[in-house]
Write a protein that holds these residues in place. Structure first.
Motif, mmCIF file in Angstrom:
data_model
loop_
_atom_site.group_PDB
_atom_site.id
_atom_site.type_symbol
_atom_site.label_atom_id
_atom_site.label_comp_id
_atom_site.label_asym_id
_atom_site.label_seq_id
_atom_site.Cartn_x
_atom_site.Cartn_y
_atom_site.Cartn_z
ATOM 1 N N ARG A 23 -2.585 1.118 4.997
ATOM 2 C CA ARG A 23 -3.009 0.160 3.971
ATOM 3 C C ARG A 23 -2.055 -1.037 3.899
ATOM 4 O O ARG A 23 -2.494 -2.187 3.799
ATOM 5 N N HIS A 24 -0.762 -0.795 3.935
ATOM 6 C CA HIS A 24 0.204 -1.895 3.854
ATOM 7 C C HIS A 24 0.027 -2.854 5.028
ATOM 8 O O HIS A 24 -0.039 -4.075 4.844
ATOM 9 N N GLY A 46 0.824 -1.203 0.000
ATOM 10 C CA GLY A 46 0.000 0.000 0.000
ATOM 11 C C GLY A 46 0.853 1.246 0.000
ATOM 12 O O GLY A 46 2.067 1.177 0.213
ATOM 13 N N PRO A 47 0.240 2.413 -0.220
ATOM 14 C CA PRO A 47 0.993 3.664 -0.291
ATOM 15 C C PRO A 47 1.330 4.257 1.069
ATOM 16 O O PRO A 47 2.038 5.254 1.153
ATOM 17 N N ASN A 48 0.829 3.629 2.138
ATOM 18 C CA ASN A 48 1.085 4.149 3.478
ATOM 19 C C ASN A 48 1.003 3.008 4.482
ATOM 20 O O ASN A 48 0.656 1.865 4.127
ATOM 21 N N TRP A 105 -5.388 0.952 -14.389
ATOM 22 C CA TRP A 105 -4.659 1.287 -13.170
ATOM 23 C C TRP A 105 -3.171 1.004 -13.336
ATOM 24 O O TRP A 105 -2.334 1.772 -12.843
ATOM 25 N N ARG A 124 -6.243 -0.366 -7.258
ATOM 26 C CA ARG A 124 -6.540 1.052 -7.467
ATOM 27 C C ARG A 124 -5.526 1.975 -6.782
ATOM 28 O O ARG A 124 -5.512 3.176 -7.035
ATOM 29 N N GLU A 125 -4.710 1.402 -5.901
ATOM 30 C CA GLU A 125 -3.703 2.197 -5.204
ATOM 31 C C GLU A 125 -2.335 2.104 -5.873
ATOM 32 O O GLU A 125 -1.382 2.733 -5.393
ATOM 33 N N ALA A 172 -0.544 5.415 -6.549
ATOM 34 C CA ALA A 172 -0.121 6.060 -5.300
ATOM 35 C C ALA A 172 1.076 5.331 -4.687
ATOM 36 O O ALA A 172 1.956 5.965 -4.091
ATOM 37 N N ILE A 173 1.121 4.004 -4.838
ATOM 38 C CA ILE A 173 2.256 3.248 -4.309
ATOM 39 C C ILE A 173 3.524 3.613 -5.075
ATOM 40 O O ILE A 173 4.601 3.770 -4.482
ATOM 41 N N HIS A 228 -7.149 -6.191 -4.065
ATOM 42 C CA HIS A 228 -7.315 -5.353 -2.884
ATOM 43 C C HIS A 228 -6.448 -4.092 -2.889
ATOM 44 O O HIS A 228 -6.655 -3.205 -2.061
ATOM 45 N N ASN A 229 -5.462 -4.008 -3.790
ATOM 46 C CA ASN A 229 -4.640 -2.788 -3.839
ATOM 47 C C ASN A 229 -4.462 -2.254 -5.257
ATOM 48 O O ASN A 229 -3.679 -1.325 -5.472
#
Length: 293
Positions: free
Chosen positions: A119-120, A114-116, A199, A165-166, A169-170, A162-163
């Motif tokens: 989320r990770h 994740g980007p943060n 994405w 769309r991120e 940002a990642i 689950h990630n």
């Protein structure tokens, strides 16, 4: 593009994976003598070109009780470049980062989901994991900078439902931490590739904006027009010659170019992606027809 031989230290990779998609695997290390023998054989049998280059993968290398003895064996065997696939947690210690650098480690691959941290950690099921990885990376880079040692940092992103769309940002976060490259590894066999495509394309564009190479794995060449050159290192020439298709790409300073008109033989050398059946079904319905050049 440099080639590396992966040397497995054991099972249960230290690389975090989405706990919603994968079950945890107990960590087991191989006998150090067997690993050292494999390292020597790989170095002695290196086919030529720049190298030998090895990556220690599999079980978390920084937890292996004989890691530094194995790094010494790699140097003694003539390894030109040594890398670790790691969660980087132990590298938060300046002593360990410094020792890794003195032992010859110059390549580092770390994974984030994740980007943060929120989320990770939620996806990995490991509270505090993101912050520990970031601290380890920063300490390693600081030690390298202070010692005048050039290193290469790669962020790997296991992409799943689950990630997905991120992903852009990642990539942005990885670039902010000084990543030289980002690998988007599509390892979710149930992920709809048509849903994933925009994405992944946005994540590649994010890399272009930040002049950081973004590579996509687990998706067949030619599936999404417009970012084919990001799909596999096999398409980038060691010579650095640019393919005509590259044009005035913003990645010119960091990309080695791509093979122009890649032949069917080259394409056949790539292993089928884990979602090969799904790809075939998509192609049969007219989505993203593969092409050989």
């Amino acid at each position: 593009m440099l080639s590396f031989a992966d040397i497995a230290l054991g099972t249960a990779s230290g690389v975090p994976r989405c706990m919603r998609c994968h079950r945890p695997i107990d960590e087991h290390f191989r006998d150090p003598s067997g690993v050292a023998t494999e390292i020597r054989e790989v170095c002695q049998g290196w086919p030529g070109g720049s190298g030998p280059n090895i990556y220690l993968v599999g079980a978390e290398p920084l937890r292996h009780p004989a890691l530094f003895e194995l790094l010494h064996a790699a140097v003694e065997s003539g390894a030109a470049r040594i890398g670790l696939e790691t969660d980087a947690h132990a590298l938060a210690s300046r002593e360990i980062s410094s020792r890794a650098l003195r032992s010859g480690v110059r390549q580092l691959t770390v994974s984030v989901l994740g980007p943060n941290a929120e989320r990770h950690d939620a996806l990995s099921g490991r509270h505090g994991s993101y912050d520990q990885t970031v601290e380890g990376v920063r300490t390693f880079l600081d030690e390298a900078r202070e010692g005048g040692v050039r290193v290469h940092l790669t962020f790997r992103v296991p992409v799943c439902r689950h990630n997905l769309r991120e992903a852009p940002a990642i990539v942005t976060a990885a670039c902010g931490f000084g990543a030289h490259a980002v690998i988007l590894d599509v390892d979710d066999t149930d992920l709809d590739l048509n849903q994933a495509s925009p994405w992944l394309e946005a994540a590649c564009d994010t890399g272009v904006v930040n002049t950081t190479w973004v590579e996509v794995r687990g998706v067949p060449y030619g599936f999404a027009r417009g970012w084919e050159l990001h799909l596999a290192s096999v398409y980038r020439l060691v010579s650095g010659d640019k393919a005509e298709a590259c044009g005035d790409c913003a990645l010119g300073s960091v990309c080695g170019g791509a093979v122009s008109g890649a032949s069917a033989t080259v394409l056949a050398s790539l292993a089928p992606p884990p979602n090969a059946t799904q790809v075939a079904e998509r192609v049969s319905h007219g989505f993203g027809s593969p092409r050989s050049g």
